[in-house]
Design a protein around this motif. Structure first.
Motif, PDB file in Angstrom:
ATOM      1  N   HIS A 155       0.837  -1.210   0.000  1.00  0.00           N
ATOM      2  CA  HIS A 155       0.000   0.000   0.000  1.00  0.00           C
ATOM      3  C   HIS A 155       0.870   1.257   0.000  1.00  0.00           C
ATOM      4  O   HIS A 155       0.656   2.191   0.778  1.00  0.00           O
ATOM      5  N   GLY A 156       1.846   1.279  -0.913  1.00  0.00           N
ATOM      6  CA  GLY A 156       2.760   2.414  -1.034  1.00  0.00           C
ATOM      7  C   GLY A 156       2.581   3.126  -2.368  1.00  0.00           C
ATOM      8  O   GLY A 156       2.268   2.488  -3.376  1.00  0.00           O
ATOM      9  N   PRO A 157       2.827   4.440  -2.408  1.00  0.00           N
ATOM     10  CA  PRO A 157       2.701   5.202  -3.663  1.00  0.00           C
ATOM     11  C   PRO A 157       3.938   5.036  -4.545  1.00  0.00           C
ATOM     12  O   PRO A 157       4.638   5.990  -4.877  1.00  0.00           O
ATOM     13  N   VAL A 158       4.197   3.788  -4.946  1.00  0.00           N
ATOM     14  CA  VAL A 158       5.477   3.455  -5.570  1.00  0.00           C
ATOM     15  C   VAL A 158       5.657   4.066  -6.955  1.00  0.00           C
ATOM     16  O   VAL A 158       6.780   4.162  -7.444  1.00  0.00           O
ATOM     17  N   GLY A 159       4.574   4.480  -7.589  1.00  0.00           N
ATOM     18  CA  GLY A 159       4.695   5.051  -8.928  1.00  0.00           C
ATOM     19  C   GLY A 159       4.707   6.546  -8.972  1.00  0.00           C
ATOM     20  O   GLY A 159       4.718   7.134 -10.060  1.00  0.00           O
ATOM     21  N   ALA A 178      -3.191  -1.611  -2.384  1.00  0.00           N
ATOM     22  CA  ALA A 178      -4.550  -1.558  -1.860  1.00  0.00           C
ATOM     23  C   ALA A 178      -5.522  -1.269  -2.989  1.00  0.00           C
ATOM     24  O   ALA A 178      -5.244  -0.464  -3.885  1.00  0.00           O
ATOM     25  N   GLU A 179      -6.667  -1.909  -2.939  1.00  0.00           N
ATOM     26  CA  GLU A 179      -7.678  -1.713  -3.977  1.00  0.00           C
ATOM     27  C   GLU A 179      -8.122  -0.259  -4.044  1.00  0.00           C
ATOM     28  O   GLU A 179      -8.478   0.251  -5.114  1.00  0.00           O
ATOM     29  N   SER A 180      -8.073   0.424  -2.906  1.00  0.00           N
ATOM     30  CA  SER A 180      -8.500   1.825  -2.866  1.00  0.00           C
ATOM     31  C   SER A 180      -7.448   2.788  -3.393  1.00  0.00           C
ATOM     32  O   SER A 180      -7.734   3.974  -3.577  1.00  0.00           O
ATOM     33  N   ASP A 181      -6.222   2.301  -3.641  1.00  0.00           N
ATOM     34  CA  ASP A 181      -5.115   3.208  -3.958  1.00  0.00           C
ATOM     35  C   ASP A 181      -4.885   3.435  -5.446  1.00  0.00           C
ATOM     36  O   ASP A 181      -4.308   4.458  -5.828  1.00  0.00           O
ATOM     37  N   PRO A 207      -7.319  -7.824  -3.305  1.00  0.00           N
ATOM     38  CA  PRO A 207      -8.768  -7.566  -3.361  1.00  0.00           C
ATOM     39  C   PRO A 207      -9.352  -7.199  -1.994  1.00  0.00           C
ATOM     40  O   PRO A 207      -8.946  -7.717  -0.959  1.00  0.00           O
ATOM     41  N   GLY A 208     -10.303  -6.279  -2.044  1.00  0.00           N
ATOM     42  CA  GLY A 208     -11.051  -5.934  -0.841  1.00  0.00           C
ATOM     43  C   GLY A 208     -10.279  -5.146   0.186  1.00  0.00           C
ATOM     44  O   GLY A 208     -10.668  -5.131   1.365  1.00  0.00           O
ATOM     45  N   THR A 209      -9.196  -4.484  -0.232  1.00  0.00           N
ATOM     46  CA  THR A 209      -8.352  -3.771   0.723  1.00  0.00           C
ATOM     47  C   THR A 209      -8.453  -2.263   0.552  1.00  0.00           C
ATOM     48  O   THR A 209      -8.766  -1.758  -0.524  1.00  0.00           O
ATOM     49  N   VAL A 210      -8.147  -1.572   1.639  1.00  0.00           N
ATOM     50  CA  VAL A 210      -7.994  -0.126   1.614  1.00  0.00           C
ATOM     51  C   VAL A 210      -6.589   0.214   2.097  1.00  0.00           C
ATOM     52  O   VAL A 210      -5.882  -0.628   2.649  1.00  0.00           O
ATOM     53  N   ALA A 225      -5.331 -10.012   4.060  1.00  0.00           N
ATOM     54  CA  ALA A 225      -4.342  -9.319   3.233  1.00  0.00           C
ATOM     55  C   ALA A 225      -2.979  -9.280   3.917  1.00  0.00           C
ATOM     56  O   ALA A 225      -1.943  -9.358   3.246  1.00  0.00           O
ATOM     57  N   LEU A 226      -2.965  -9.168   5.243  1.00  0.00           N
ATOM     58  CA  LEU A 226      -1.686  -9.241   5.951  1.00  0.00           C
ATOM     59  C   LEU A 226      -1.032 -10.599   5.711  1.00  0.00           C
ATOM     60  O   LEU A 226       0.173 -10.681   5.465  1.00  0.00           O
ATOM     61  N   GLN A 227      -1.821 -11.669   5.784  1.00  0.00           N
ATOM     62  CA  GLN A 227      -1.264 -12.996   5.523  1.00  0.00           C
ATOM     63  C   GLN A 227      -0.774 -13.111   4.089  1.00  0.00           C
ATOM     64  O   GLN A 227       0.283 -13.700   3.835  1.00  0.00           O
TER      65      GLN A 227
END
Length: 244
Positions: A155-159, A178-181, A207-210, A225-227
């Motif tokens: 969930h990082g702004p890598v781009g 993250a799906e929301s990102d 999937p299904g993550t924020v 998602a952590l797993q």
């Protein structure tokens, strides 16, 4: 597993940090772990210890050491939506002050320190990060192609630095978004840049993550998602780092 409190010399002073080590002594591959914007706190210690339990020396520096030791701001035990805006109002000036120039200067110091530790086997190293730490990890890997064999960001702004910023990568990469990102279209553009860089990679939306899905002390936390994050990160490290 032991955990150490450390001070890392940098061009601008000394960065406080923690290091998590496997039990039993000896030398182990080094992993540089960058925290999310909330910084070093109990959940980061738990994650560092978890990773150390798989045989790695895990170094977690305080990204914002120029503003004080971690925790740089006071954090509640649970960072819920009701306090998130107020917390970020304090954090954003620190994040904005952490320029690319500072990131790269600090990365030099962190990798030099890691290489000098008697518990760390000779490189290469891995870098991993969360949220803003994912961007810092990506910049670190791009700037140190000879030292960094694995890059993981979640969930990082890598781009955010544009596709050319990935062209120097030589590390094997895993990006867990993250799906929301980002949209599938943005994911396609990012992955095209990784194709051009010619590195081995997986880059996928969970999937299904924020945003923030790995962090158990936030409302964004997603246990599945952590797993998935561990199921991606650990094989990457096994493939790329040599166990002594």
């Amino acid at each position: 597993m032991p955990i150490k409190m450390l001070q890392i010399p940098t061009a601008d002073g000394r960065a406080d940090a923690i290091a998590a080590l496997p039990d039993g002594g000896g030398r182990h591959p080094g992993v540089l772990m960058y925290a999310d914007g909330f910084g070093i706190r109990p959940v980061l210690r738990e994650m560092a210890l978890e990773l150390a339990g798989h045989g790695y020396y895990v170094l977690v520096p305080n990204l914002f050491y120029r503003h004080g030791p971690a925790p740089v701001i006071e954090l509640p035990e649970h960072i819920g939506e009701e306090v998130r805006s107020a917390v970020f109002a304090q954090l954003m000036p620190l994040i904005e002050a952490h320029t690319t120039e500072r990131v790269l200067s600090d990365a030099d110091a962190y990798l030099k320190f890691l290489a000098a530790q008697p518990e760390v086997s000779s490189g290469p190293f891995a870098v991993t990060g969360y949220c803003i730490g994912g961007l810092v990890a990506t910049r670190t890997a791009a700037a140190h192609p000879g030292q960094v064999a694995a890059l993981a960001a979640f969930h990082g702004p890598v781009g955010v630095d544009g596709p050319d910023s990935l062209s120097e990568l030589t590390a094997e990469v895993h990006f867990g978004h993250a799906e929301s990102d980002l949209t599938p279209e943005a994911l396609g553009e990012l992955n095209k840049a990784l194709d051009v860089a010619g590195v081995g990679y997986t880059s996928e939306i969970y999937p299904g993550t924020v945003h923030g899905f790995t962090m158990s002390d936030t409302d964004a936390f997603n246990p599945a998602a952590l797993q998935r994050h561990w199921d991606s990160l650990l094989p990457l490290l096994r493939r790329t780092l040599t166990q002594s």
